[in-house]
Design an enzyme around this catalytic site. Structure first.
Site, mmCIF file in Angstrom:
data_model
loop_
_atom_site.group_PDB
_atom_site.id
_atom_site.type_symbol
_atom_site.label_atom_id
_atom_site.label_comp_id
_atom_site.label_asym_id
_atom_site.label_seq_id
_atom_site.Cartn_x
_atom_site.Cartn_y
_atom_site.Cartn_z
ATOM 1 N N LYS A 138 1.260 4.307 -2.894
ATOM 2 C CA LYS A 138 1.086 5.739 -2.644
ATOM 3 C C LYS A 138 2.390 6.523 -2.863
ATOM 4 O O LYS A 138 2.349 7.707 -3.227
ATOM 5 C CB LYS A 138 0.514 5.962 -1.239
ATOM 6 C CG LYS A 138 -0.956 5.538 -1.131
ATOM 7 C CD LYS A 138 -1.845 6.307 -2.115
ATOM 8 C CE LYS A 138 -3.324 6.071 -1.899
ATOM 9 N NZ LYS A 138 -4.157 6.858 -2.819
ATOM 10 N N TYR A 189 0.847 -1.195 0.000
ATOM 11 C CA TYR A 189 0.000 0.000 0.000
ATOM 12 C C TYR A 189 0.883 1.247 0.000
ATOM 13 O O TYR A 189 0.660 2.175 -0.794
ATOM 14 C CB TYR A 189 -0.940 0.020 1.209
ATOM 15 C CG TYR A 189 -1.746 1.294 1.281
ATOM 16 C CD1 TYR A 189 -2.709 1.582 0.316
ATOM 17 C CD2 TYR A 189 -1.513 2.231 2.284
ATOM 18 C CE1 TYR A 189 -3.430 2.769 0.346
ATOM 19 C CE2 TYR A 189 -2.238 3.424 2.329
ATOM 20 C CZ TYR A 189 -3.190 3.686 1.361
ATOM 21 O OH TYR A 189 -3.898 4.867 1.389
#
Length: 250
Positions: A155, A151
């Site tokens: 990002k 994750y």
């Protein structure tokens, strides 16, 4: 002439709140999402304030994404503002125990989906030498935390793409920036923990950011004078100092 904004992930959370905020200021809206019923409800609520057009597609589907945006009627074709908001987190596992399907979902939505939508919208911005793109990143794009691995990687990629866009689109006068929230109380944790009851505890014991807080910041960014570009903005709730430090009351 009213501006036109395209918002992905508009059926809930930050995307939905941004639609409401933009409508208040008379911006015409193209709302994109997978959940058509929710989009219809939002459209009905906002039509008294502004013109709203819906696009029902999943950003992971490259062909459907390009086809949907290509299908826009002439009155909505000249997009002034693109809010790349669609994103997700799946699972919170150490890298050695991670689920490959979770990894694919995060990279496909957070990175590739953002690129597909941008690819469909940018050509008419460069042709007009005008436009504003805001990518919704995360504090996870600024630091890596335990079990955040993929994750956080997705990002970090969003921030790298944002910087690359800003450089490459500079000759065309197009503004590009990223808004990076910390803990925002949305359906995010329900998705990450797949409906497990642990999701309910994520925002307990402190006042998290609300979707409306981020929507107001996005509007602030897009409403600056032509010579001002908010290139990169990190926002936490007051209780949060970093991805791993949150002051909670008992």
């Amino acid at each position: 002439m009213k501006k036109i904004a395209l918002i992905t992930g508009a059926s809930s959370g930050i995307g939905k709140a941004t639609a409401y905020e933009f409508a208040k200021h008379g911006i015409n809206l193209i709302l994109c999402g997978r959940r058509l019923e929710r989009l219809n409800t939002i459209k009905k609520a906002l039509e008294r304030l502004t013109d709203v057009h819906l696009l029902n597609f999943d950003v992971r589907d490259k062909a459907k994404t390009l086809q949907s945006i290509e299908s826009l009627p002439d009155t909505f074709k000249n997009i002034d503002i693109l809010i790349n908001n669609a994103g997700n987190a799946h699972g919170l596992d150490s890298i050695n125990e991670g689920n490959i399907d979770d990894w694919d979902a995060m990279m496909d939505i957070n990175v590739k989906g953002l690129l597909y939508v941008s690819k469909a919208v940018i050509p008419q911005m460069t042709a007009r030498q005008s436009g504003h793109i805001i990518n919704i990143g995360s504090s996870a794009g600024k630091e890596v935390y335990p079990k955040g691995n993929v994750y956080c990687a997705s990002k970090h990629a969003v921030l790298a793409i944002t910087e690359g866009m800003r450089i490459d689109l500079n000759p065309f006068g197009i503004k590009v920036g990223a808004i990076n929230p910390g803990l925002v109380e949305t359906e995010f944790s329900q998705v990450r923990f797949k409906g497990d009851k642990i999701a309910d505890s994520v925002y307990k014991g402190f006042k998290a950011l609300q979707a409306k807080d981020i929507a107001e910041i996005i509007y602030f960014a897009i409403s600056r004078p032509p010579h001002v570009n908010i290139a990169d903005l990190l926002v936490f709730p007051t209780a949060q100092a970093s991805s791993t430090i949150v002051k909670k009351f008992n």
